[in-house]
Design a protein around this motif. Sequence first.
Motif, mmCIF file in Angstrom:
data_model
loop_
_atom_site.group_PDB
_atom_site.id
_atom_site.type_symbol
_atom_site.label_atom_id
_atom_site.label_comp_id
_atom_site.label_asym_id
_atom_site.label_seq_id
_atom_site.Cartn_x
_atom_site.Cartn_y
_atom_site.Cartn_z
ATOM 1 N N LEU A 1 3.791 4.581 -7.214
ATOM 2 C CA LEU A 1 3.430 5.718 -8.046
ATOM 3 C C LEU A 1 2.644 6.708 -7.194
ATOM 4 C CD1 LEU A 1 2.415 3.892 -11.342
ATOM 5 C CD2 LEU A 1 4.528 5.153 -10.883
ATOM 6 N N VAL A 2 3.293 7.800 -6.834
ATOM 7 C CA VAL A 2 2.672 8.797 -5.964
ATOM 8 C C VAL A 2 1.791 9.750 -6.761
ATOM 9 C CG1 VAL A 2 3.128 10.657 -4.314
ATOM 10 C CG2 VAL A 2 4.588 8.624 -4.339
ATOM 11 N N ASP A 3 2.218 10.093 -7.967
ATOM 12 C CA ASP A 3 1.453 11.003 -8.814
ATOM 13 C C ASP A 3 0.126 10.350 -9.218
ATOM 14 O OD1 ASP A 3 1.404 13.501 -10.645
ATOM 15 O OD2 ASP A 3 1.026 11.852 -12.038
ATOM 16 N N VAL A 4 -0.993 11.031 -8.984
ATOM 17 C CA VAL A 4 -2.317 10.474 -9.238
ATOM 18 C C VAL A 4 -2.490 10.131 -10.722
ATOM 19 C CG1 VAL A 4 -4.789 10.927 -9.160
ATOM 20 C CG2 VAL A 4 -3.326 11.668 -7.270
ATOM 21 N N GLN A 5 -2.029 11.018 -11.599
ATOM 22 C CA GLN A 5 -2.190 10.782 -13.031
ATOM 23 C C GLN A 5 -1.370 9.568 -13.477
ATOM 24 O OE1 GLN A 5 -1.019 14.017 -15.552
ATOM 25 N NE2 GLN A 5 -1.874 13.085 -17.394
ATOM 26 N N ALA A 6 -0.136 9.457 -12.957
ATOM 27 C CA ALA A 6 0.697 8.313 -13.319
ATOM 28 C C ALA A 6 0.074 7.012 -12.835
ATOM 29 C CB ALA A 6 2.099 8.481 -12.733
ATOM 30 N N HIS B 1 11.502 6.204 -9.394
ATOM 31 C CA HIS B 1 11.142 7.519 -9.932
ATOM 32 C C HIS B 1 9.654 7.830 -9.733
ATOM 33 C CE1 HIS B 1 14.986 8.365 -12.036
ATOM 34 N NE2 HIS B 1 15.056 7.048 -12.126
ATOM 35 N N GLY B 2 8.998 7.057 -8.881
ATOM 36 C CA GLY B 2 7.553 7.142 -8.744
ATOM 37 C C GLY B 2 7.017 8.449 -8.201
ATOM 38 N N ARG B 3 7.850 9.256 -7.576
ATOM 39 C CA ARG B 3 7.386 10.548 -7.056
ATOM 40 C C ARG B 3 7.515 11.667 -8.072
ATOM 41 N NH1 ARG B 3 6.148 11.025 -1.835
ATOM 42 N NH2 ARG B 3 6.756 9.355 -0.418
ATOM 43 N N GLY B 4 8.314 11.469 -9.094
ATOM 44 C CA GLY B 4 8.587 12.546 -10.035
ATOM 45 C C GLY B 4 7.754 12.466 -11.300
ATOM 46 N N GLY C 1 0.768 -1.238 0.000
ATOM 47 C CA GLY C 1 0.000 0.000 0.000
ATOM 48 C C GLY C 1 0.786 1.268 0.000
ATOM 49 N N SER C 2 2.126 1.220 0.002
ATOM 50 C CA SER C 2 2.889 2.460 0.082
ATOM 51 C C SER C 2 4.245 2.286 -0.584
ATOM 52 C CB SER C 2 3.086 2.859 1.548
ATOM 53 O OG SER C 2 4.019 1.978 2.171
ATOM 54 N N PRO C 3 4.867 3.416 -1.029
ATOM 55 C CA PRO C 3 6.215 3.319 -1.590
ATOM 56 C C PRO C 3 7.220 2.738 -0.609
ATOM 57 C CG PRO C 3 5.219 5.430 -2.136
ATOM 58 C CD PRO C 3 4.298 4.761 -1.151
ATOM 59 N N HIS C 4 7.065 3.063 0.696
ATOM 60 C CA HIS C 4 8.008 2.541 1.690
ATOM 61 C C HIS C 4 8.016 1.016 1.674
ATOM 62 C CE1 HIS C 4 9.187 1.068 5.687
ATOM 63 N NE2 HIS C 4 10.048 2.080 5.667
ATOM 64 N N GLU C 5 6.831 0.408 1.694
ATOM 65 C CA GLU C 5 6.752 -1.043 1.706
ATOM 66 C C GLU C 5 7.153 -1.635 0.360
ATOM 67 O OE1 GLU C 5 6.133 -2.962 4.415
ATOM 68 O OE2 GLU C 5 6.309 -1.027 5.419
ATOM 69 N N LEU D 1 17.166 2.557 0.050
ATOM 70 C CA LEU D 1 16.354 2.811 -1.136
ATOM 71 C C LEU D 1 15.480 4.032 -0.867
ATOM 72 C CD1 LEU D 1 15.083 -0.862 -1.666
ATOM 73 C CD2 LEU D 1 17.243 0.136 -2.414
ATOM 74 N N THR D 2 15.448 4.971 -1.802
ATOM 75 C CA THR D 2 14.639 6.174 -1.604
ATOM 76 C C THR D 2 14.170 6.738 -2.928
ATOM 77 O OG1 THR D 2 14.575 8.390 -0.605
ATOM 78 C CG2 THR D 2 16.673 7.683 -1.552
ATOM 79 N N GLN D 3 13.016 7.395 -2.902
ATOM 80 C CA GLN D 3 12.494 8.100 -4.075
ATOM 81 C C GLN D 3 12.885 9.574 -4.056
ATOM 82 O OE1 GLN D 3 8.281 7.079 -3.403
ATOM 83 N NE2 GLN D 3 8.326 5.955 -5.330
ATOM 84 N N SER D 4 13.618 10.006 -3.058
ATOM 85 C CA SER D 4 13.947 11.418 -2.868
ATOM 86 C C SER D 4 15.433 11.655 -3.076
ATOM 87 C CB SER D 4 13.539 11.854 -1.453
ATOM 88 O OG SER D 4 14.133 13.081 -1.107
ATOM 89 N N THR D 5 15.772 12.597 -3.951
ATOM 90 C CA THR D 5 17.191 12.905 -4.183
ATOM 91 C C THR D 5 17.818 13.572 -2.961
ATOM 92 O OG1 THR D 5 16.533 15.000 -5.240
ATOM 93 C CG2 THR D 5 16.905 13.117 -6.680
#
Length: 294
Positions: free
Chosen positions: A201-206, A165-168, A3-7, A106-110
Amino acid sequence: MVGSPHEGLHQICQKDPAGFTRTLQSVLHIPIPEPRDFAVLNADLTEIEPVERRVDTLLRAETDEGTYLLVIESQGKRDEGKRGSWAYYLSYLYAKYRWEPVLIVLTQSTSTARWATRPIRLGLPGWHSLTVRPLVLSPENVPLITDEAEAKRDVFLAAFSAMTHGRGSGAAAILKPLATALETTDTDSAGMLAQFVESCLVDVQAKQIWKELMMPVNYFFRHEVAEKVREEGRAEGIERERGATVIRILGWRGIPVPDFVRDRVGACSDLEQLDVWAQRALHATRAEDLFVDD
């Protein structure tokens, strides 16, 4: 369901350790020996003291050169408390197993990646009793795979790329090549990877694009993620939702949709036909190409 990027970021390593090891070698260019066997270990590092210490994922990797412990941490933001915890994890695991521990973040944040790469040095200035140097996978070093052939060569890396890259805004560019690459993968692996990608995928459209790309693929309808999509479709009318998916795929690809195409798709109540049109929409150059073989 994840249910989350962390998991998602660390659990995918448990599901395909070999693919993750290849990714480490490919992205970081470090001489990790080729593992011949893996085992997922208990991630609970709590001792008698009432302080819970738990890594996200702990893998044992057997190689011809010895046994390694891959200590995998999914990090969403900076957390100075983690620097002490990470040093503890490595020391504890080495004392317990006498196997070499390797810390991987592992991280989605630079910005989080730059913070995590800083060495952790404990001891006197100029004489450190312990130094921890995390290996970090982030959008800065994980390639954004937008080429279909490249995605097919290593589907795990392509999926991991989309997750990282799921946040960008760049995440959307990999989704169509990845969806095509998944068609070449066996059903169980494809369904697993599809779920993990969606979770990151954090972006709703993606996220919506990903669901729409997955809908025409047969294996996806046998997966629990597809079941959720189908349940949502039933509430609104399956035929209407499936037809709308066809039109949205064309729109996302920048293909103009004439009224007669929109009307014909909207009037169709044949689910199999709508699935065929959805598959054609992924590759069509004109909206009229939906009907080319009908």
